[in-house]
Design an enzyme around this catalytic site. Structure first.
Site, PDB file in Angstrom:
ATOM      1  N   GLN A  17       0.776  -1.241   0.000  1.00 28.30           N
ATOM      2  CA  GLN A  17       0.000   0.000   0.000  1.00 28.30           C
ATOM      3  C   GLN A  17       0.814   1.302   0.000  1.00 28.30           C
ATOM      4  O   GLN A  17       0.485   2.237  -0.735  1.00 28.30           O
ATOM      5  CB  GLN A  17      -0.965   0.010   1.207  1.00 28.30           C
ATOM      6  N   GLU A 140       1.504  -1.597   8.205  1.00 28.63           N
ATOM      7  CA  GLU A 140       0.695  -0.506   8.742  1.00 28.63           C
ATOM      8  C   GLU A 140       0.662  -0.387  10.276  1.00 28.63           C
ATOM      9  O   GLU A 140       1.082   0.615  10.846  1.00 28.63           O
ATOM     10  CB  GLU A 140      -0.737  -0.689   8.211  1.00 28.63           C
ATOM     11  N   ASP A 169       0.615   3.480   6.053  1.00 26.00           N
ATOM     12  CA  ASP A 169       0.761   3.133   4.639  1.00 26.00           C
ATOM     13  C   ASP A 169       0.490   4.320   3.700  1.00 26.00           C
ATOM     14  O   ASP A 169       1.405   4.954   3.198  1.00 26.00           O
ATOM     15  CB  ASP A 169      -0.182   1.988   4.279  1.00 26.00           C
ATOM     16  N   GLY A 248      -7.476  19.874  19.849  1.00 28.54           N
ATOM     17  CA  GLY A 248      -6.914  21.195  19.631  1.00 28.54           C
ATOM     18  C   GLY A 248      -7.397  22.270  20.577  1.00 28.54           C
ATOM     19  O   GLY A 248      -7.359  23.444  20.260  1.00 28.54           O
ATOM     20  N   GLY A 249      -7.899  21.885  21.718  1.00 30.67           N
ATOM     21  CA  GLY A 249      -8.344  22.905  22.660  1.00 30.67           C
ATOM     22  C   GLY A 249      -9.826  23.240  22.548  1.00 30.67           C
ATOM     23  O   GLY A 249     -10.351  24.021  23.338  1.00 30.67           O
TER      24      GLY A 249
END
Ligand code: COA
Length: 416
Positions: A17, A140, A169, A248-249
């Site tokens: 892949q 993977e 991958d 992210g907050g």
């Protein structure tokens, strides 16, 4: 209309892949990608997880569209000769063999440079050169574990968890494609080729950078305020698994909608974006929360964030995920339905944008695949079916200057 990468010839010595995802992207944008495969067998994914007898598996077809296939046994003298000719005429060679395989085949970087000083050799390995694990073969999930994704994914009371997204991958393949395009651009300035190497571990970590951010904050403070463990739970000295918390907050969570008892995807993701607090309260029919000092700052909400999510779930109880989104979008609230693969496969918007496309394959029939996620104003990306094993062998050999008799001899010698 000519494609942006038209004229760029790529030897696609990739399999599974990570490498194929990279070369497929370059083929979509017009490069002539020649997939080199072992005669008789080809890329292992041709036969992995087949659902139609004797037809290439979707695993292969969805990673190798728009390419040509050349069968070549590069361990035979004649096969090596063909590869040598191909190297002399190509711009890029991409490979993701196990460590050392290309050298063992006789095609070291030094030799490739002798053959073609302008060559860009692009490689995927599990770990970077010089890494303590550089000799390891990697797939993977191994990369997800080594790159920090698994230890930070899942719930705090469960084991490390890998993502369904191919972070090790396809993600690595995308990094490699950026590296190749950068090297091609540099070559227009200095005329030289170069080696481009991307490791799966590094590519996973590149996507997990916010967790490295969190480790440093945790080291400094002893807690992470946006994690569900705060303020009531405990923190150790490593970044914990945060379930479905927003990274992210902006606090967020996956919330149940009408029908969740029987439909495993009857959920939405709801984000409590700080400045959207007033519209959120209006959407939920809780205007009194807008000015209430117990609720009207992110800090005040923090210790009751799960009570707030529970209240939103009670509001969602009589709404399907799509009905809920139709209401919430009017209030500018960042949210989305949790879409199943079946819903994605049939989504009219994704079909219209060419993100999901139907392709005709001579043996498999019609199948769905992904189209380019990158949209251009001046490039049309057409997705064509993946090649059958060796479909273009004779054509590629003829392009290299082999006569009909020589081509027959290569077949007889089982070199192609
Ligand atoms: N003709 C002749 N020999 C060929 C050939 C061809 N056309 N194509 C491949 N081979 C040979 C290689 O030379 C190698 O031989 P050697 O080991 O005797 O030197 C052999 O096939 C096996 O190659 P390898 O890549 O090691 O395959 P594998 O099935 O043992 O391992 C991976 C598969 C994916 C684990 C390994 O390739 C790997 O770690 N790749 C780097 C990381 C990666 O891309 N992982 C997969 C992400 S999807």
């Amino acid at each position: 209309m000519s494609k942006p990468l038209e004229g760029i010839k790529i030897i696609d010595f990739t399999h599974v892949q990570a490498g194929p995802a990279c070369t497929q992207l370059l083929a979509w944008f017009g490069a002539d990608v020649i997939k080199v495969e072992r005669p008789g067998a080809g890329d292992v994914t041709r036969s992995q997880l087949r659902h139609v007898k004797d037809a290439d598996a979707l695993y292969f077809t969805m990673l190798n569209s728009n390419k040509r296939s050349l069968t070549l046994d590069t361990k035979t003298a004649q096969g090596k000769e063909v590869l040598t000719k191909l190297i002399k005429e190509s711009d890029v060679m991409v490979e993701n063999f196990g460590p050392g395989a290309l050298d063992r085949m006789g095609f070291t970087w030094e030799h490739i440079q002798e053959l073609n000083p302008g060559m860009i050799l692009a490689s995927v390995k599990g770990f970077s050169e010089g890494h303590a694990y550089e000799d390891l073969k990697v797939y993977e999930n191994v990369a997800q574990c080594a790159g920090g994704a698994a230890s930070t994914t899942g719930f705090w009371d469960g084991p490390p968890t890998v993502s369904a997204a191919a972070l090790g991958d396809s993600n690595t393949g995308m990094h490699l494609a950026i590296g190749i395009l950068t090297a091609l651009h540099q070559k227009t300035k200095n005329g030289k080729g170069q080696k481009v190497a991307v490791s799966m571990q590094d590519s996973v970590l590149n996507l997990c950078r916010v967790k490295l951010r969190d480790q440093q904050r945790l080291d400094a403070l002893g807690y992470l305020e946006e994690y569900p463990q705060y303020p009531h739970g405990e923190f150790s000295d490593v970044v914990p698994r945060g379930g479905n918390a927003g990274g992210g907050g902006q606090p967020g969570w996956v919330l149940k909608c009408k029908g969740w008892e029987t439909d495993p995807n009857a959920y939405i993701y709801f984000t409590i974006q700080g400045h959207a607090w007033a519209p959120i309260c209006k959407a939920l029919g809780k205007p009194e929360w807008i000015e209430d000092t117990a609720y009207n700052t992110a800090e005040a909400r923090q210790d009751k964030i799960f009570d707030i999510f529970a209240f939103i779930e009670s509001w969602l109880a009589d709404k399907t995920k799509f009905e809920a989104i139709d209401i919430l979008r009017k209030f500018d609230i960042p949210c989305a339905p949790v879409l199943s693969m079946k819903e994605i496969a049939n989504d009219p918007s994704l079909r219209k944008s060419g993100t999901v496309v139907e392709v005709d394959h001579p043996k498999l029939g019609k199948y769905l695949t992904v189209g380019s996620p990158i949209k251009f104003s001046d490039v049309t990306v057409e997705i064509t079916a993946s090649p059958l094993l060796g479909q273009h062998t004779n054509e590629v050999l003829a392009d290299l200057g082999y006569s009909q008799e020589e081509i027959v001899a290569l077949h007889d010698a089982k070199a192609v």
